[in-house]
Design an enzyme around this catalytic site. Structure first.
Site, PDB file in Angstrom:
ATOM      1  N   HIS A 144      36.118   7.787  50.008  1.00  0.00           N
ATOM      2  CA  HIS A 144      36.068   8.140  51.435  1.00  0.00           C
ATOM      3  C   HIS A 144      34.625   8.141  51.937  1.00  0.00           C
ATOM      4  O   HIS A 144      34.300   7.515  52.957  1.00  0.00           O
ATOM      5  CB  HIS A 144      36.702   9.521  51.628  1.00  0.00           C
ATOM      6  CG  HIS A 144      36.713  10.010  53.042  1.00  0.00           C
ATOM      7  ND1 HIS A 144      37.872  10.163  53.764  1.00  0.00           N
ATOM      8  CD2 HIS A 144      35.709  10.399  53.875  1.00  0.00           C
ATOM      9  CE1 HIS A 144      37.584  10.611  54.977  1.00  0.00           C
ATOM     10  NE2 HIS A 144      36.272  10.765  55.066  1.00  0.00           N
ATOM     11  N   GLU A 145      33.751   8.828  51.208  1.00  0.00           N
ATOM     12  CA  GLU A 145      32.359   8.933  51.653  1.00  0.00           C
ATOM     13  C   GLU A 145      31.627   7.597  51.542  1.00  0.00           C
ATOM     14  O   GLU A 145      30.718   7.312  52.332  1.00  0.00           O
ATOM     15  CB  GLU A 145      31.632  10.021  50.857  1.00  0.00           C
ATOM     16  CG  GLU A 145      32.281  11.398  50.894  1.00  0.00           C
ATOM     17  CD  GLU A 145      32.529  11.924  52.305  1.00  0.00           C
ATOM     18  OE1 GLU A 145      31.829  11.479  53.240  1.00  0.00           O
ATOM     19  OE2 GLU A 145      33.428  12.774  52.477  1.00  0.00           O
ATOM     20  N   HIS A 148      32.093   5.677  54.674  1.00  0.00           N
ATOM     21  CA  HIS A 148      31.130   6.124  55.689  1.00  0.00           C
ATOM     22  C   HIS A 148      29.751   5.511  55.435  1.00  0.00           C
ATOM     23  O   HIS A 148      29.061   5.093  56.368  1.00  0.00           O
ATOM     24  CB  HIS A 148      31.017   7.649  55.670  1.00  0.00           C
ATOM     25  CG  HIS A 148      32.212   8.367  56.195  1.00  0.00           C
ATOM     26  ND1 HIS A 148      32.968   7.891  57.243  1.00  0.00           N
ATOM     27  CD2 HIS A 148      32.775   9.555  55.824  1.00  0.00           C
ATOM     28  CE1 HIS A 148      33.949   8.750  57.500  1.00  0.00           C
ATOM     29  NE2 HIS A 148      33.854   9.758  56.646  1.00  0.00           N
TER      30      HIS A 148
END
Length: 247
Positions: A144-145, A148
């Site tokens: 997920h990160e 980003h």
């Protein structure tokens, strides 16, 4: 339903023990026995044990977090692929054979929030060692990160712009695997509103809105949901750097 705040004790970082021998071997066993039974323990020793216990627990969490991180950087197909794509963006004019992701950009630490990770454009990725359940939870969080991280490099995201923020949250929740069928079913089940059809999309919308609601420029939950809906079609269908939703 509002989410209760984390326990206050999680916000406090313990002091290091007076000596390493105090938290290892026979001494640690003896102190633990005294604490659990209350035998021969002064109030000062009880307070010191509670501090040392938190220190030992957080040290174990930190060690395990970095162990999982390093394993995933070497063996997780999703994490490896994402770090390669990030390295390419960082080194556009470098031969592909020497692309290397800087693992120092992924750190483990104690977090006061319920979230399991975070991304900062200047500092990198934070994994919340006290919120990670297991290696596979960390894999979803790290993936997920990393989305980003990728988005920030490729499009220079303005994280205070709600539409930018919402778009990256949609992509991160969709591509990381955190909204795959069994993961979402384990979290919610049929009795909490989980639907088999379009369950992935509902999960992505819900989690993206939760994240956007924490943006200082977001007024409330309804505002976050509205912004997510506004950018939904273009952002959900953008699976870069993957060809499709992989997990």
């Amino acid at each position: 339903m509002s989410v209760p705040p984390p326990p206050k004790e999680d916000l406090i970082k313990p002091n290091p023990p007076k000596s390493e021998s105090a938290v290892s071997g026979f001494n640690w066993w003896r102190r633990t026995f005294q604490y659990k039974t209350g035998l021969g323990l002064t109030p000062e020793e009880e307070t010191q044990y509670e501090n040392d216990y938190k220190f030992v627990l957080q040290r174990k969490q930190c060690s395990k977090c970095y162990e999982y991180r390093d394993w995933l950087l070497n063996y997780s197909p999703t994490v490896i692929f994402m770090t390669q794509q990030i390295a390419k963006l960082n080194n556009k004019n470098t031969n592909a054979d020497v692309f290397k992701f800087d693992e120092s950009k992924i750190i483990c630490d104690v977090c006061p929030d319920w979230k399991s990770g975070g991304f900062h454009p200047d500092l990198g990725i934070l994994i919340c060692q006290n919120r990670i359940k297991d290696k596979w939870h960390l894999e979803d969080t790290l993936a997920h990160e990393l989305v980003h991280y990728f988005d920030n490099l490729k499009w220079e995201v303005d994280w205070l712009n709600l539409r930018h923020h919402a778009c990256s949250e949609i992509r991160a929740s969709s591509l990381s695997g955190e909204c795959r069928f069994f993961q979402e079913f384990a979290r919610r089940g049929f009795n909490t509103g989980f639907k088999v059809d379009r369950g992935h999309q509902a999960c992505v919308k819900r989690r993206a809105a939760i994240s956007v609601s924490g943006n200082p420029n977001c007024r409330d939950k309804e505002h976050a949901e509205r912004v997510v809906d506004e950018v939904w079609d273009s952002c959900f269908n953008d699976t870069r750097p993957f060809d499709e939703i992989y997990r």
